[in-house]
Design a protein around this motif. Structure first.
Motif, mmCIF file in Angstrom:
data_model
loop_
_atom_site.group_PDB
_atom_site.id
_atom_site.type_symbol
_atom_site.label_atom_id
_atom_site.label_comp_id
_atom_site.label_asym_id
_atom_site.label_seq_id
_atom_site.Cartn_x
_atom_site.Cartn_y
_atom_site.Cartn_z
ATOM 1 N N TYR A 145 26.685 33.404 32.743
ATOM 2 C CA TYR A 145 27.485 32.397 33.452
ATOM 3 C C TYR A 145 28.928 32.500 32.969
ATOM 4 N N ARG A 146 29.865 32.042 33.788
ATOM 5 C CA ARG A 146 31.281 32.137 33.448
ATOM 6 C C ARG A 146 32.095 31.225 34.340
ATOM 7 N N SER A 147 33.351 31.047 33.986
ATOM 8 C CA SER A 147 34.249 30.180 34.752
ATOM 9 C C SER A 147 34.838 30.894 35.961
ATOM 10 N N GLY A 148 34.907 32.199 35.898
ATOM 11 C CA GLY A 148 35.501 32.976 36.982
ATOM 12 C C GLY A 148 35.206 34.442 36.781
ATOM 13 N N ARG A 149 35.989 35.286 37.418
ATOM 14 C CA ARG A 149 35.772 36.720 37.276
ATOM 15 C C ARG A 149 37.097 37.447 37.279
ATOM 16 N N TRP A 150 37.088 38.654 36.654
ATOM 17 C CA TRP A 150 38.257 39.490 36.756
ATOM 18 C C TRP A 150 38.073 40.516 37.864
ATOM 19 N N LEU A 151 39.185 41.041 38.339
ATOM 20 C CA LEU A 151 39.185 42.066 39.374
ATOM 21 C C LEU A 151 40.561 42.702 39.401
ATOM 22 N N THR A 152 40.687 43.797 40.086
ATOM 23 C CA THR A 152 42.001 44.365 40.352
ATOM 24 C C THR A 152 42.168 44.508 41.850
ATOM 25 N N LYS A 153 43.340 44.154 42.351
ATOM 26 C CA LYS A 153 43.616 44.252 43.783
ATOM 27 C C LYS A 153 44.505 45.441 44.109
ATOM 28 N N ASP A 154 44.967 46.120 43.044
ATOM 29 C CA ASP A 154 45.886 47.234 43.279
ATOM 30 C C ASP A 154 45.649 48.437 42.364
ATOM 31 N N GLY A 155 44.670 48.328 41.456
ATOM 32 C CA GLY A 155 44.413 49.414 40.531
ATOM 33 C C GLY A 155 45.445 49.520 39.436
#
Length: 478
Positions: A153-163
């Motif tokens: 479980y977590r509060s949110g997530r990381w991601l990249t939108k541009d690399g």
């Protein structure tokens, strides 16, 4: 009461606070526990005698950090890949694309295939963190594996939108519903399979969890009296993000909010303050040692990308309880011990550090300590009968003088012939009963192919598998 007697040529037995080498000894098992360990002949009455005169018997290994619903699916995909923009970490591109492409069928296939893989390479206790916990529990019970299972479980997530950079998306409820599910799950599975199945709490990553969520998690773990695990200092972008938010290193921040302690297992901590990767002065290792916090070191997931801990032996020297784990594939504790020893020697440019005894202790006694168990990771009176039976005269194990060195530096999976958990064989002659390997691998292959076909769905540039992870060689033209 069922009494079994094992007569073995070599036993790694526990005495005076540590492992010892017992030659030509015996192990007496009563039901699921070890009743006696000694040298010479045992004269009492038993129900079964197990002849292991040509074998080495050791404690089973405690694998403190695994993701069974996905790790086998890393094969033939993440190797040789690690973007420089993220300091060689594959988290923000490859794992994001993978997680967006995995089907439930692939995850179940991955979990099922993990059971014989773990047992055949020495794991008798697994600390699994991820999803599909009910299915993990079912498969672990079927295999006879000892398992601590936590739902992420977590509060949110990381991601990249541009690399190029890492962004974060946050949940409106700060992960409260998922945490409640994780807490309820512990009560649901606690004590299954003669107590072999237990739960614990595992908020996912330090940078995807709010301070409030981590404080609630810390309190819940105390109230429930269960371990708590968290990924920390596993990438340079994560470290920099936590410094930006809090003005201190991730480990310093966890100490400030009262999160650390001897029931905490921090995944990785491979890029702490004070390392060359972070170029940020902080005595993170001192904090971990002073608080009794445990580290789960999974060497291969980083080493395959050119990242190494600086160094395992220095963490040990600071007094940190260093446990070992597989994290990714191969899910082999044999490989985990070997690579931990070798990479640490390379980093320190010293031969006599990170010894076979050091890594064997980490795979057994340190893992037991992290779980608060003095009945695991050792062959001693009162301990659980979780045992491994190694060939003592095979091609890879001969000549044999020091069994621990042979296991760490020379043993192959084929040299582990049998495994016992709770006094019952879960593998004999390299066969894990109840698991059809051909069917498991076919199911896993199907799941992987479905995943590879959907890589574009969540990749930031919508790249297909061949663009995201080109094969080693071009296809042969007919």
């Amino acid at each position: 009461m069922m009494r079994k007697l094992i007569r073995a040529g070599h036993i790694v037995a526990f005495q005076d606070g540590g492992h010892k080498h017992l030659r030509d000894g015996y192990i007496l098992i009563e039901n699921d526990r070890i009743a006696d360990v000694g040298g010479g002949q045992f004269e009492g009455q038993v129900d079964e005698i197990i002849d292991a005169a040509d074998k080495i018997v050791t404690p089973g290994f405690i694998n403190t950090h695994a993701h069974l619903s996905e790790s086998p699916l890393d094969r033939s995909f993440v190797e040789d890949r690690g973007p420089r923009n993220f300091y060689l970490s594959g988290l923000f591109e490859f794992l994001t694309a993978r997680d967006g492409a995995i089907t439930d069928q692939a995850r179940r296939a991955s979990i099922s295939a993990s059971m014989p893989e773990l047992i055949r390479t020495g794991t008798t206790t697994i600390v699994e963190m991820g999803s599909h916990g009910d299915f993990v529990a079912d498969q672990a019970e079927k295999a006879g594996l000892r398992a601590y299972i936590g739902e992420f479980y977590r509060s949110g997530r990381w991601l990249t939108k541009d690399g190029k950079s890492v962004q974060y998306e946050w949940r409106e409820d700060d992960g409260a519903a998922a945490m409640q599910h994780a807490v309820d799950f512990i009560g649901k599975i606690e004590g299954r399979a003669n107590g072999r199945i237990k739960g614990f709490l595992t908020p996912v990553q330090i940078d995807t969890c709010s301070e409030a969520l981590l404080r609630r998690s810390r309190q819940a773990a105390t109230d429930l009296n269960v371990p708590i695990a968290l990924h920390v200092s596993q990438s340079v972008p994560e470290f920099q993000e936590m410094v930006r938010r809090n003005g201190c290193s991730p480990v310093e921040w966890l100490e400030k909010i009262g999160f650390l302690g001897d029931d905490v297992i921090l995944g990785h901590v491979i890029m702490p303050g004070g390392s060359t990767w972070t170029n940020y002065h902080a005595d993170d290792l001192g904090i971990l040692a002073d608080t009794g916090t445990n580290v789960a070191h999974a060497v291969w997931v980083f080493a395959r990308r050119g990242i190494a801990m600086e160094s395992y032996s220095k963490y040990l020297a600071r007094g940190i309880n260093m446990t070992l784990a597989t994290d990714t594939c191969p899910q082999s504790m044999i490989e985990a011990m070997r690579w931990t020893a070798v990479i640490s020697k390379i980093m320190d440019r010293r031969t006599e550090v990170a010894t076979a005894a050091d890594v064997f202790n980490s795979a057994t006694l340190a893992g037991a300590k992290a779980l608060g168990r003095d009945d695991l990771g050792r062959i001693a009176t009162g301990a659980k009968a979780d045992l491994l039976f190694w060939e003592g005269a095979s091609l890879f194990m001969t000549p044999m003088r020091d069994p621990v060195r042979n296991i760490v530096y020379s043993a192959q999976a084929e040299d582990l012939s049998s495994a016992m958990i709770d006094g019952n064989f879960v593998m004999q002659n390299r066969v894990v009963p109840g698991f059809d390997i051909a069917a498991l691998t076919a199911d896993l292959q199907k799941g992987a192919q479905d995943m590879w076909g959907n890589m574009h769905l969540q990749d930031w540039a919508h790249r297909d598998i061949n663009t995201l992870s080109p094969e080693s060689y071009a296809e042969f033209r007919r």
